[in-house]
Design a protein around this motif. Sequence first.
Motif, PDB file in Angstrom:
ATOM      1  N   SER A 113     -21.383 -66.641  54.664  1.00 61.56           N
ATOM      2  CA  SER A 113     -22.169 -66.209  53.710  1.00 61.56           C
ATOM      3  C   SER A 113     -21.940 -64.941  52.928  1.00 61.56           C
ATOM      4  O   SER A 113     -22.696 -64.484  52.080  1.00 61.56           O
ATOM      5  CB  SER A 113     -23.697 -66.164  54.163  1.00 61.56           C
ATOM      6  OG  SER A 113     -23.822 -65.185  55.291  1.00 61.56           O
ATOM      7  N   PHE A 114     -20.830 -64.416  53.295  1.00 56.83           N
ATOM      8  CA  PHE A 114     -20.559 -63.190  52.701  1.00 56.83           C
ATOM      9  C   PHE A 114     -20.036 -63.417  51.100  1.00 56.83           C
ATOM     10  O   PHE A 114     -19.308 -64.371  50.796  1.00 56.83           O
ATOM     11  CB  PHE A 114     -19.506 -62.306  53.103  1.00 56.83           C
ATOM     12  CG  PHE A 114     -19.830 -61.867  54.590  1.00 56.83           C
ATOM     13  CD1 PHE A 114     -20.450 -60.879  54.977  1.00 56.83           C
ATOM     14  CD2 PHE A 114     -19.298 -62.671  55.605  1.00 56.83           C
ATOM     15  CE1 PHE A 114     -20.882 -60.595  56.095  1.00 56.83           C
ATOM     16  CE2 PHE A 114     -19.498 -62.138  57.041  1.00 56.83           C
ATOM     17  CZ  PHE A 114     -20.510 -61.319  57.202  1.00 56.83           C
ATOM     18  N   THR A 115     -20.398 -62.504  50.200  1.00 63.23           N
ATOM     19  CA  THR A 115     -19.864 -62.505  48.900  1.00 63.23           C
ATOM     20  C   THR A 115     -18.433 -62.005  48.676  1.00 63.23           C
ATOM     21  O   THR A 115     -17.854 -61.614  49.780  1.00 63.23           O
ATOM     22  CB  THR A 115     -20.646 -61.837  47.942  1.00 63.23           C
ATOM     23  OG1 THR A 115     -20.486 -60.366  48.377  1.00 63.23           O
ATOM     24  CG2 THR A 115     -22.162 -62.227  48.083  1.00 63.23           C
ATOM     25  N   THR A 116     -17.832 -62.381  47.775  1.00 65.96           N
ATOM     26  CA  THR A 116     -16.237 -61.887  47.557  1.00 65.96           C
ATOM     27  C   THR A 116     -16.137 -60.696  47.736  1.00 65.96           C
ATOM     28  O   THR A 116     -15.206 -60.094  48.342  1.00 65.96           O
ATOM     29  CB  THR A 116     -15.736 -62.662  46.207  1.00 65.96           C
ATOM     30  OG1 THR A 116     -15.932 -63.747  46.107  1.00 65.96           O
ATOM     31  CG2 THR A 116     -14.336 -62.168  46.019  1.00 65.96           C
ATOM     32  N   TRP A 117     -16.987 -59.702  47.148  1.00 63.12           N
ATOM     33  CA  TRP A 117     -16.729 -58.248  47.162  1.00 63.12           C
ATOM     34  C   TRP A 117     -17.246 -57.631  48.453  1.00 63.12           C
ATOM     35  O   TRP A 117     -16.737 -56.695  48.839  1.00 63.12           O
ATOM     36  CB  TRP A 117     -17.566 -57.605  45.987  1.00 63.12           C
ATOM     37  CG  TRP A 117     -16.884 -58.102  44.703  1.00 63.12           C
ATOM     38  CD1 TRP A 117     -17.349 -59.180  43.923  1.00 63.12           C
ATOM     39  CD2 TRP A 117     -15.570 -57.630  44.148  1.00 63.12           C
ATOM     40  NE1 TRP A 117     -16.762 -59.261  42.583  1.00 63.12           N
ATOM     41  CE2 TRP A 117     -15.406 -58.442  42.845  1.00 63.12           C
ATOM     42  CE3 TRP A 117     -14.540 -57.025  44.521  1.00 63.12           C
ATOM     43  CZ2 TRP A 117     -14.491 -58.253  42.002  1.00 63.12           C
ATOM     44  CZ3 TRP A 117     -13.643 -56.832  43.741  1.00 63.12           C
ATOM     45  CH2 TRP A 117     -13.526 -57.622  42.394  1.00 63.12           C
ATOM     46  N   GLU A 118     -18.061 -58.512  49.199  1.00 65.11           N
ATOM     47  CA  GLU A 118     -18.467 -57.764  50.462  1.00 65.11           C
ATOM     48  C   GLU A 118     -17.169 -58.068  51.320  1.00 65.11           C
ATOM     49  O   GLU A 118     -16.848 -57.170  52.353  1.00 65.11           O
ATOM     50  CB  GLU A 118     -19.345 -58.732  51.171  1.00 65.11           C
ATOM     51  CG  GLU A 118     -20.792 -58.167  50.528  1.00 65.11           C
ATOM     52  CD  GLU A 118     -22.050 -58.911  51.171  1.00 65.11           C
ATOM     53  OE1 GLU A 118     -23.180 -58.587  50.863  1.00 65.11           O
ATOM     54  OE2 GLU A 118     -21.978 -60.250  51.564  1.00 65.11           O
ATOM     55  N   LYS A 146      -8.017 -56.874  42.660  1.00 60.01           N
ATOM     56  CA  LYS A 146      -7.194 -57.514  41.331  1.00 60.01           C
ATOM     57  C   LYS A 146      -7.423 -59.102  41.584  1.00 60.01           C
ATOM     58  O   LYS A 146      -7.625 -59.613  40.610  1.00 60.01           O
ATOM     59  CB  LYS A 146      -6.047 -57.008  40.855  1.00 60.01           C
ATOM     60  CG  LYS A 146      -6.105 -55.562  40.474  1.00 60.01           C
ATOM     61  CD  LYS A 146      -4.891 -54.983  40.203  1.00 60.01           C
ATOM     62  CE  LYS A 146      -4.904 -53.620  39.555  1.00 60.01           C
ATOM     63  NZ  LYS A 146      -3.634 -53.052  39.214  1.00 60.01           N
ATOM     64  N   PHE A 147      -6.857 -59.482  42.775  1.00 62.22           N
ATOM     65  CA  PHE A 147      -7.109 -60.892  42.785  1.00 62.22           C
ATOM     66  C   PHE A 147      -8.248 -61.538  42.724  1.00 62.22           C
ATOM     67  O   PHE A 147      -8.530 -62.572  42.135  1.00 62.22           O
ATOM     68  CB  PHE A 147      -6.523 -61.276  44.175  1.00 62.22           C
ATOM     69  CG  PHE A 147      -6.031 -62.685  44.324  1.00 62.22           C
ATOM     70  CD1 PHE A 147      -5.258 -63.648  43.789  1.00 62.22           C
ATOM     71  CD2 PHE A 147      -6.715 -63.281  45.463  1.00 62.22           C
ATOM     72  CE1 PHE A 147      -5.243 -65.108  43.886  1.00 62.22           C
ATOM     73  CE2 PHE A 147      -6.746 -64.759  45.717  1.00 62.22           C
ATOM     74  CZ  PHE A 147      -5.900 -65.553  45.000  1.00 62.22           C
ATOM     75  N   CYS A 148      -9.402 -60.936  43.264  1.00 65.70           N
ATOM     76  CA  CYS A 148     -10.709 -61.441  43.264  1.00 65.70           C
ATOM     77  C   CYS A 148     -11.154 -61.360  41.661  1.00 65.70           C
ATOM     78  O   CYS A 148     -11.724 -62.223  41.312  1.00 65.70           O
ATOM     79  CB  CYS A 148     -11.546 -60.552  44.054  1.00 65.70           C
ATOM     80  SG  CYS A 148     -11.202 -60.854  45.847  1.00 65.70           S
ATOM     81  N   ASP A 153     -15.215 -66.729  39.554  1.00 61.38           N
ATOM     82  CA  ASP A 153     -16.414 -67.543  40.206  1.00 61.38           C
ATOM     83  C   ASP A 153     -15.708 -68.140  41.378  1.00 61.38           C
ATOM     84  O   ASP A 153     -16.581 -69.038  42.061  1.00 61.38           O
ATOM     85  CB  ASP A 153     -17.234 -68.157  39.458  1.00 61.38           C
ATOM     86  CG  ASP A 153     -18.098 -67.254  38.388  1.00 61.38           C
ATOM     87  OD1 ASP A 153     -18.100 -66.157  38.795  1.00 61.38           O
ATOM     88  OD2 ASP A 153     -18.451 -67.685  37.347  1.00 61.38           O
ATOM     89  N   LYS A 154     -14.485 -68.490  41.584  1.00 60.38           N
ATOM     90  CA  LYS A 154     -13.859 -69.413  42.274  1.00 60.38           C
ATOM     91  C   LYS A 154     -13.824 -68.960  43.683  1.00 60.38           C
ATOM     92  O   LYS A 154     -13.609 -67.955  44.105  1.00 60.38           O
ATOM     93  CB  LYS A 154     -12.279 -69.738  41.991  1.00 60.38           C
ATOM     94  CG  LYS A 154     -11.765 -70.719  42.722  1.00 60.38           C
ATOM     95  CD  LYS A 154     -10.384 -71.197  42.374  1.00 60.38           C
ATOM     96  CE  LYS A 154      -9.858 -72.362  43.033  1.00 60.38           C
ATOM     97  NZ  LYS A 154      -8.419 -72.732  42.514  1.00 60.38           N
ATOM     98  N   PRO A 155     -14.597 -69.563  44.712  1.00 59.93           N
ATOM     99  CA  PRO A 155     -14.770 -69.169  46.229  1.00 59.93           C
ATOM    100  C   PRO A 155     -13.248 -69.159  46.616  1.00 59.93           C
ATOM    101  O   PRO A 155     -12.285 -69.777  46.472  1.00 59.93           O
ATOM    102  CB  PRO A 155     -15.536 -70.248  46.843  1.00 59.93           C
ATOM    103  CG  PRO A 155     -15.245 -71.346  45.999  1.00 59.93           C
ATOM    104  CD  PRO A 155     -15.101 -71.099  44.420  1.00 59.93           C
TER     105      PRO A 155
END
Length: 454
Positions: A113-118, A146-148, A153-155
């Motif tokens: 359930s973590f977000t990408t930036w978390e 930079k990759f994120c 919005d792609k998981p």
Amino acid sequence: MRLRGELPANLWSNSGLAGAGKFYASPELCCGYQVWIDGISIRCISYRTKRTPLRAAASVRLELNLDSPNLLTWRDQRYLIRPTIVVMWKYQKAPHYSILTARAKPAAKPPKSFTTWELVERFGEWLRVLRYSRTAQDSYGRAASKFCVYLGDKPLDMVTHHDVRDFLIDVTRRDISVQCAARFLGGLKSFFDFLYLGGIVDTVAPRFIRGRAYNGPLPKIVPEEKIKKLISAASTARDKAIIEVMYATGCRAGEIVAMRIEHIDFQKRTILVRGKGKERRVFFGKHAEKALKLYVGKRKTGIVFRTANPRQRGSVHLYGGQWVGHWRDYTRGPDLVRRRVIYLGRAKLTKAEALRIFRSLVPDPNKGQKDRSRPISIYVILRVFKFVSYRAGLGRITSHQLRHSFATHLLNRGANVRHIQELLGHSSLTTTQAYTRVSTSGLGATYRRCHPRS
């Protein structure tokens, strides 16, 4: 199971246990079973496995008190034999069956359930826990960020190696070097390793991409004559000690920053240094010893190289037709620092005369001031080399060039590559062998001896 004894026949046939006060079990009993007798649990494992200490025994002897009257009839006693996995003998009270079933819970699924930036933030914490260097933390964290941004919005669990390849293509459009692209790929591999260990992704997509082999340029070497000029151009005892120790030991800038006084052995001229998660002992000569003793002075413990303690000299200026002097007074303690002003004379005095009067009235403006020096950083070392090299008229010389020069000069004078590897702290001999391409002393002699027109 092979059994014997004088218990009732129903107990013989159903439980497989024997004995009237003690019983002996053949090895078949100890094959990963848990036996409960009169509320006592016996756990044992097969000594056919490699983990049990009973592997070499011929048989196993279990001594239990079976004189309880509850053993006379089968209906009054509960005998349960269940498969179990235990790596030691253990005697304990038998729990209730509901407790046993409650213990066998399925493993919890890893949270997703973590977000990408978390996840990027947790990746940085993971790197710090694994004791990566600060440079590696910044580089890997920058690659992951930079990759994120590129993914949008792609998981992350939907990323394939095609996405990683497209990202590297997008990065290389900025005409970056092969080494920089390889650094991005290495950072993504570490990032996805972290995600894979946490159960966020099922595959490590960057591992399916092989980067281009990189052969870096030859290390830049500073000749011995220029190193002497560099040392002579140092203006302070600290700067001279830094240059002398770096050239004498071949240490990295980070190792110089973390060097401690108690790790220096002046009798054997050795220093215990720590760098990149490892320890090694380096050596230094008499010139570095002299510079170190002059700078360290009477200090016995602590970090070797520290920032200069800020000292005030006071100031004089002409104000309202008279000369006055200013300084900060620390005599009342660090919490009661106050600004002081003192009258020096009329305006007919020169500034030199006013300053001489101020020095006689306030000989030590720093009286009562505590030592506020602190350990230096890597940027202080970079700045020291920048100023000293330009002061000596040698152009730009970095601290790592001095490390390259240390290894090359040893190689030119006949040192073994394996010994140089230990002195530099390289994990791989391949890294040290790069200096063999720089050293030309043997090549020149071979060319002059063998070439017909040399």
